[in-house]
Design a protein around this motif. Structure first.
Motif, short mmCIF file in Angstrom:
data_model
loop_
_atom_site.label_atom_id
_atom_site.label_comp_id
_atom_site.label_asym_id
_atom_site.label_seq_id
_atom_site.Cartn_x
_atom_site.Cartn_y
_atom_site.Cartn_z
N ALA A 85 0.84 -1.21 0.00
CA ALA A 85 0.00 0.00 0.00
C ALA A 85 0.87 1.25 0.00
CB ALA A 85 -0.93 -0.01 1.22
N LEU A 86 1.93 1.22 0.78
CA LEU A 86 2.83 2.38 0.85
C LEU A 86 3.47 2.66 -0.50
CD1 LEU A 86 4.38 4.52 2.46
CD2 LEU A 86 6.07 2.76 3.03
N VAL A 87 3.92 1.61 -1.17
CA VAL A 87 4.55 1.78 -2.49
C VAL A 87 3.55 2.36 -3.48
CG1 VAL A 87 5.57 0.56 -4.44
CG2 VAL A 87 6.27 -0.02 -2.12
N LEU A 88 2.33 1.80 -3.49
CA LEU A 88 1.31 2.27 -4.43
C LEU A 88 0.92 3.72 -4.14
CD1 LEU A 88 -1.04 -0.85 -4.67
CD2 LEU A 88 0.51 0.02 -6.43
N ILE A 89 0.71 4.05 -2.87
CA ILE A 89 0.32 5.42 -2.51
C ILE A 89 1.44 6.39 -2.85
CG2 ILE A 89 -0.22 6.93 -0.56
CD1 ILE A 89 -1.74 4.57 0.68
N SER A 90 2.68 5.99 -2.59
CA SER A 90 3.82 6.86 -2.91
C SER A 90 3.90 7.11 -4.41
CB SER A 90 5.12 6.21 -2.43
OG SER A 90 5.08 5.97 -1.04
N PHE A 91 3.69 6.06 -5.20
CA PHE A 91 3.73 6.20 -6.66
C PHE A 91 2.62 7.14 -7.13
CE2 PHE A 91 2.22 4.72 -10.85
CZ PHE A 91 3.38 4.93 -11.59
N ILE A 92 1.43 7.00 -6.54
CA ILE A 92 0.31 7.87 -6.91
C ILE A 92 0.61 9.32 -6.56
CG2 ILE A 92 -2.10 8.43 -6.37
CD1 ILE A 92 -2.58 5.41 -6.06
N MET A 93 1.17 9.53 -5.38
CA MET A 93 1.51 10.89 -4.96
C MET A 93 2.52 11.54 -5.90
SD MET A 93 -0.15 11.71 -2.08
CE MET A 93 0.84 12.82 -1.10
N ILE A 94 3.56 10.80 -6.24
CA ILE A 94 4.60 11.34 -7.14
C ILE A 94 4.02 11.62 -8.52
CG2 ILE A 94 6.77 10.79 -8.31
CD1 ILE A 94 7.52 9.14 -5.80
N LEU A 95 3.20 10.67 -9.01
CA LEU A 95 2.61 10.83 -10.33
C LEU A 95 1.63 11.99 -10.36
CD1 LEU A 95 2.45 9.49 -13.17
CD2 LEU A 95 0.50 8.18 -12.32
N ALA A 96 0.81 12.11 -9.33
CA ALA A 96 -0.21 13.16 -9.32
C ALA A 96 0.41 14.54 -9.12
CB ALA A 96 -1.23 12.88 -8.22
N LEU A 97 1.38 14.65 -8.22
CA LEU A 97 2.01 15.94 -7.96
C LEU A 97 3.05 16.29 -9.03
CD1 LEU A 97 2.53 15.60 -4.08
CD2 LEU A 97 0.82 16.99 -5.25
N ARG A 98 3.46 15.27 -9.78
CA ARG A 98 4.49 15.46 -10.82
C ARG A 98 5.74 16.11 -10.24
NH1 ARG A 98 0.87 17.49 -16.05
NH2 ARG A 98 -0.53 15.70 -16.07
N ASP A 99 6.03 15.71 -9.04
CA ASP A 99 7.20 16.27 -8.34
C ASP A 99 7.74 15.17 -7.44
OD1 ASP A 99 8.94 17.56 -6.50
OD2 ASP A 99 7.98 19.49 -6.97
N PHE A 100 8.89 14.60 -7.82
CA PHE A 100 9.45 13.47 -7.08
C PHE A 100 9.77 13.86 -5.64
CE2 PHE A 100 12.98 10.83 -5.62
CZ PHE A 100 12.46 9.56 -5.84
N LYS A 101 10.34 15.06 -5.46
CA LYS A 101 10.73 15.48 -4.11
C LYS A 101 9.51 15.65 -3.21
CE LYS A 101 12.49 19.64 -3.29
NZ LYS A 101 13.46 20.76 -3.21
N LEU A 102 8.45 16.29 -3.73
CA LEU A 102 7.24 16.46 -2.92
C LEU A 102 6.59 15.10 -2.63
CD1 LEU A 102 5.26 19.60 -4.16
CD2 LEU A 102 6.41 19.24 -1.98
#
Length: 762
Positions: free
Chosen positions: A612-629
């Motif tokens: 779940a953590l990996v999937l949520i992290s991937f979604i956050m990075i993809l949605a924000l389009r900002d790896f650092k954020l």
């Protein structure tokens, strides 16, 4: 994405009546599935069919007898059971117990099959008969026999002779005719009859049947008390925060539609409700509020700044579509990670809530704006005070960023350190508080008799008729004596006690012959003679298998925790490996399964949480389009769970079945505020070209109020759940509440100071 947001906003306004009709129709069709919902109150619902400990228990039950039980504990107010009137009451309840549906065996002091010699014959008879006519001498003889019999002492009678028990075995046919409600009703009726007929007795009712009955009663209690309280609390929070009757009505509709959609879909899918999964409505009611609050907060914010109603609705969809989608998907992923659980009710809970969360997303994005577009909407201007409060809070955080940052870091480390004090332990009897009569009865039984926690051992001789082998009997006897010497053990029931008693009786009741027969054929003859003398319902099928190659030994303990049960079972297994390796086996029983399930569930949920953590992290990075954020978001998303576990370790320590799913469940919930905070921060930085400081102010000004309101709703909802009389739900609610409180603290104080330290890009 912005084109999609603009397009959805325009379509929702243009076809608002169509969306309202379509979504209401979908909700009605989904809700119709509730007619197919069924409920299970079997305590074995917590175990999957693949559970190896359950398979071992079922194998043991198939070898001997598969039963549940009803247990009456009788305590005379005089403190002495050896009185004619009390013995008569025991005799009466023993006779009446056979009228309970599906009863297959009744064991009591009254019908204990006492053996004695009469010339060359073996006499087997009830210990008590015609109690009302017994004189003092006869009662004294009965007492002497009872308190010296290992099979009775600490099982059906305490050492003081002040408490006794009547146990009814309830057999569960495989033809589906078994109805626990029917058995429970009859047991309660007999309980009341005894209390009315014998007021000088204190009577307690417990046993496996009553435990299962309590499992069925728990969700009914929660639905009857917690859901109305939760609904009233949400209504109050919405009215106070939104200050609009129409918006409140719209929000309540979204909450109701989301809940009935999820529960109805569960019915269509054939999901069986349990005490754990039955609380899905409370969780959905709580989570569904968040999306609506964020949509409405933005609508009102823009309307106060002069935007027309339709444009404000479109603007709200534009601003909130992405963060609401991210939070909904993330929350759904967190709950769906519960499918990794080894406990089927948690899987069902996760799936039902996930459906409710996604339903809330669609109702919030499509139904709520459409509904608001057709309602007369007025804006209250006094909410500007809230904006000023959050603007002042932002200024404080910016001005004192360094001390706040380090203070938060110290708080995180200090609270998380408490995790070291956590230990795994569970007591399934204590899943219910003392408002359940059976819990009071179970505690009383554990205090005076053997208790309900048992370990069954299937001891195989390896040959047909091998239980008569003196070598086998001596090994079983040594194993039983070893258990009796353990401090946790109150009673051991084994075939060797019967063999010693028979050997004594067949030698003229000479106490010197109270020992195991030394010849195999003699032991076989004694056992055959005894079995032929037993009345119906009191045979030895629950102790000996059909070909007499194995016997069952039952070890009873007070209501101890899983850690002690597992340790006792391990030590018993080690004794067998050392002294009788050919008989080595695992202990079994419901207590053992419940003891293993927490450990198994934590291991399985750790895998689910990582995924779940990996999937949520991937979604956050993809949605924000900002790896650092995206990576930065992991800190305020993961840390609250560690802090909550730390606090739990400091103040409670014991972690059981309910807490084992907390990381996966709360991971999706706490993402909500973080996503809205970061998305607004990113919008301020990129679209409005604001500095990090001004971006933080923008976030507090635009979304601070919504984050605060949604957090209050979440804390209120899960806080209400923590008052459940069912411990699994109460612990789940308490841990989630603690996690959410830490989440908002970090989102308001740690996350902005972290952004100000790391976001130095111009």
């Amino acid at each position: 994405m912005q084109r999609v947001e603009y397009w959805i906003g325009n379509v929702v306004i243009k076809y608002r009546w169509l969306f309202i009709f379509a979504l209401l129709s979908f909700a009605i069709i989904s809700a119709s599935g509730m007619q197919f919902l069924t409920f299970s109150n079997d305590s074995r619902m917590f175990f999957s069919k693949e559970n190896p400990q359950l398979q071992a228990l079922e194998a043991l039950e198939n070898t001997y007898t598969k039963v549940e039980n009803v247990l009456y504990i009788i305590a005379p107010k005089s403190g002495n059971i050896f009185e004619a009137k009390t013995l008569a009451a025991i005799e009466f309840i023993t006779e009446q117990a056979w009228t309970i549906p599906f009863s297959s065996r009744v064991d009591s002091l009254s019908n204990y099959q006492h053996t004695k010699a009469f010339e060359d014959d073996l006499v087997v008879a009830d210990l008590i008969s015609g109690a009302e006519a017994l004189n003092d001498e006869a009662i004294a003889e009965i007492k002497q026999i009872a308190i010296t019999q290992p099979m009775l002492l600490n099982s059906l009678i305490d050492q003081k002779g002040s408490v006794t028990a009547v146990n009814i075995n309830i057999i569960k046919p495989d033809d589906g005719s078994y109805k626990i409600e029917e058995v429970s009703k009859a047991a309660l009726a007999l309980d009341q009859l005894m209390k009315d007929k014998y007021p000088f007795l204190d009577i307690y009712l417990t046993g496996g049947v009553m435990i299962d009955t309590a499992f069925g009663e728990a969700p009914v209690r929660d639905m009857r008390t917690l859901i109305p309280v939760m609904f009233a609390l949400l209504l109050f929070l919405i009215i106070v925060s939104i200050r609009s009757i129409m918006a409140t009505v719209a929000t309540l509709l979204v909450i109701i539609l989301s809940t009935i959609t999820a529960i109805g879909l569960a019915g269509w899918m054939g999901i069986v409700l349990t005490p754990a999964s039955a609380n899905a409505p409370i969780i959905i009611l709580t989570l569904a509020v968040a999306d609506s609050i964020h949509i409405l907060a933005t609508v009102f914010y823009q309307m106060r700044n002069g935007t027309t109603r339709y444009d404000a609705i479109k603007g709200s969809i534009k601003v909130n579509l992405k963060p609401v989608l991210i939070t909904s998907v993330s929350t759904a992923i967190g709950f769906m990670a519960m499918n990794f659980s080894d406990v089927p009710p948690f899987k069902d809970l996760g799936n039902i809530v996930a459906m409710g969360v996604m339903a809330a997303f669609f109702y919030s994005i499509f139904f709520l704006p459409s509904f608001m577009a057709v309602l007369p909407l007025r804006v209250k201007h006094n909410t500007g005070k809230q904006i000023r409060v959050f603007t002042l809070l932002a200024d404080l955080v910016i001005k004192r960023r360094t001390p706040i940052f380090w203070s938060m870091l110290v708080l995180i480390i200090a609270t998380s350190a408490g995790i070291s004090k956590i230990y795994l332990n569970d007591e399934f009897i204590k899943y219910f508080d003392h408002s359940y009569p059976f819990r009071i009865a179970s505690d009383f039984s554990a205090e005076h008799l053997a208790g309900l926690e048992i370990i069954d051992w299937d001891l195989d001789s390896g040959e047909r008729g091998g239980i008569n082998d003196p070598k086998y009997l001596k090994t079983v006897e040594a194993f039983a004596e070893w258990f009796r010497a353990q401090p946790e053990v109150k009673h051991v029931y084994t075939i060797t006690d019967i063999m010693k008693r028979l050997n004594k009786s067949m030698h003229g009741d000479d106490p010197l012959w109270y020992k195991l027969p030394e010849q195999r054929d003699l032991a076989a003859q004694y056992l055959l003679l005894f079995e032929m003398s037993l009345p119906f319902g009191l045979d030895l099928n629950d102790r000996i298998n059909l070909d007499k190659s194995a016997s069952r030994m039952t070890v009873s303990t007070p209501n101890i925790g899983t850690a002690e049960i597992l340790d006792l079972e391990r030590r018993g297994r080690e004794w067998l490996q050392l002294h009788a390796p050919e008989m080595t086996t695992y202990g079994s029983g419901l207590s053992i399964i419940f003891s293993y399930i927490s450990k198994r569930n934590i291991e399985s949920m750790l895998k689910g949480s990582i995924i779940a953590l990996v999937l949520i992290s991937f979604i956050m990075i993809l949605a924000l389009r900002d790896f650092k954020l995206g990576i930065l978001s992991l800190i305020p998303n993961l840390t609250p769970a560690f802090m909550a576990f730390g606090i739990w370790g400091i103040f409670v320590g014991q972690v059981g079945l309910a807490v084992s799913v907390m990381i996966a469940m709360t991971l999706g919930i706490v993402v909500d505020d973080t996503v809205h905070f970061l998305s607004k921060y990113q919008r301020a930085r990129k679209e409005h070209n604001m500095s990090p400081e001004d971006a933080v102010r923008y976030v507090f000004k635009t979304v601070g109020s919504a984050i605060w309101i949604t957090t209050l709703a979440l804390v209120g909802g899960f806080g209400v759940l923590s008052f459940s009389s069912f411990q699994i739900n109460a612990h789940m609610g308490a841990m989630t509440t603690i996690t959410i409180i830490f989440a908002i603290i970090l989102d308001f104080f740690f996350l902005p100071t972290l952004l100000l330290k790391l976001d130095t890009k111009k």
